[in-house]
Scaffold this motif. Structure first.
Motif, PDB file in Angstrom:
ATOM      1  N   PRO A  19      65.805  64.105 -76.397  1.00  8.25           N
ATOM      2  CA  PRO A  19      64.901  65.080 -76.111  1.00  8.25           C
ATOM      3  C   PRO A  19      64.357  66.096 -77.424  1.00  8.25           C
ATOM      4  O   PRO A  19      63.181  66.576 -77.550  1.00  8.25           O
ATOM      5  CB  PRO A  19      65.759  66.096 -75.120  1.00  8.25           C
ATOM      6  N   PHE A  20      65.557  66.301 -78.295  1.00  6.15           N
ATOM      7  CA  PHE A  20      65.074  67.107 -79.568  1.00  6.15           C
ATOM      8  C   PHE A  20      63.932  66.155 -80.201  1.00  6.15           C
ATOM      9  O   PHE A  20      62.980  66.961 -80.651  1.00  6.15           O
ATOM     10  CB  PHE A  20      66.378  67.096 -80.423  1.00  6.15           C
ATOM     11  N   ASP A  21      64.294  65.022 -80.477  1.00  5.19           N
ATOM     12  CA  ASP A  21      63.400  64.324 -81.575  1.00  5.19           C
ATOM     13  C   ASP A  21      61.834  64.070 -80.554  1.00  5.19           C
ATOM     14  O   ASP A  21      60.760  64.209 -81.252  1.00  5.19           O
ATOM     15  CB  ASP A  21      63.816  62.850 -81.826  1.00  5.19           C
ATOM     16  N   GLU A  22      61.783  64.021 -79.137  1.00  2.28           N
ATOM     17  CA  GLU A  22      60.815  63.941 -78.822  1.00  2.28           C
ATOM     18  C   GLU A  22      60.074  65.217 -78.762  1.00  2.28           C
ATOM     19  O   GLU A  22      58.771  65.362 -78.832  1.00  2.28           O
ATOM     20  CB  GLU A  22      60.886  63.697 -77.343  1.00  2.28           C
ATOM     21  N   HIS A  23      60.482  66.352 -78.705  1.00  2.00           N
ATOM     22  CA  HIS A  23      60.235  67.781 -78.881  1.00  2.00           C
ATOM     23  C   HIS A  23      59.618  67.897 -80.311  1.00  2.00           C
ATOM     24  O   HIS A  23      58.333  68.332 -80.627  1.00  2.00           O
ATOM     25  CB  HIS A  23      61.161  68.872 -78.694  1.00  2.00           C
TER      26      HIS A  23
END
Length: 93
Positions: free
Chosen positions: A24-28
């Motif tokens: 989720p962090f890298d998708e954000h």
């Protein structure tokens, strides 16, 4: 040009231990880079980035401080060997 790694905690092959927050962090981050969202990049969580081994956070925030306007013409994300890599091209409109 700005270079910076995303999370180093994507899966069992990663240099850090696997962390379910890395995806989720890298998708954000990817969505912020793809949208040339300077406010979003400036608001990235410093502590979370450090916990996930995302050394690129500071560089992305420096990029966000360069006067715009900007648009993203290309953005990709890769995570070979458990390390996240963001590639984005920002241009002036």
């Amino acid at each position: 040009m700005i270079l910076g790694d995303g999370s180093t905690r994507h899966g069992a092959r990663s240099p850090g231990s696997d962390d379910e927050r890395s995806g989720p962090f890298d998708e954000h981050v990817h969505s912020l880079l793809a949208a040339a969202d300077v406010d979003g990049l400036l608001s990235l969580d410093v502590e979370l980035a450090a916990e996930l081994g995302a050394q690129g956070r500071a560089a992305w925030q420096v990029l966000a401080g360069v006067p715009g306007p900007w648009r993203c013409s290309s953005a990709e994300f890769f995570a070979p060997f458990g390390v996240g890599y963001h590639v984005a091209v920002w241009e002036r409109p």
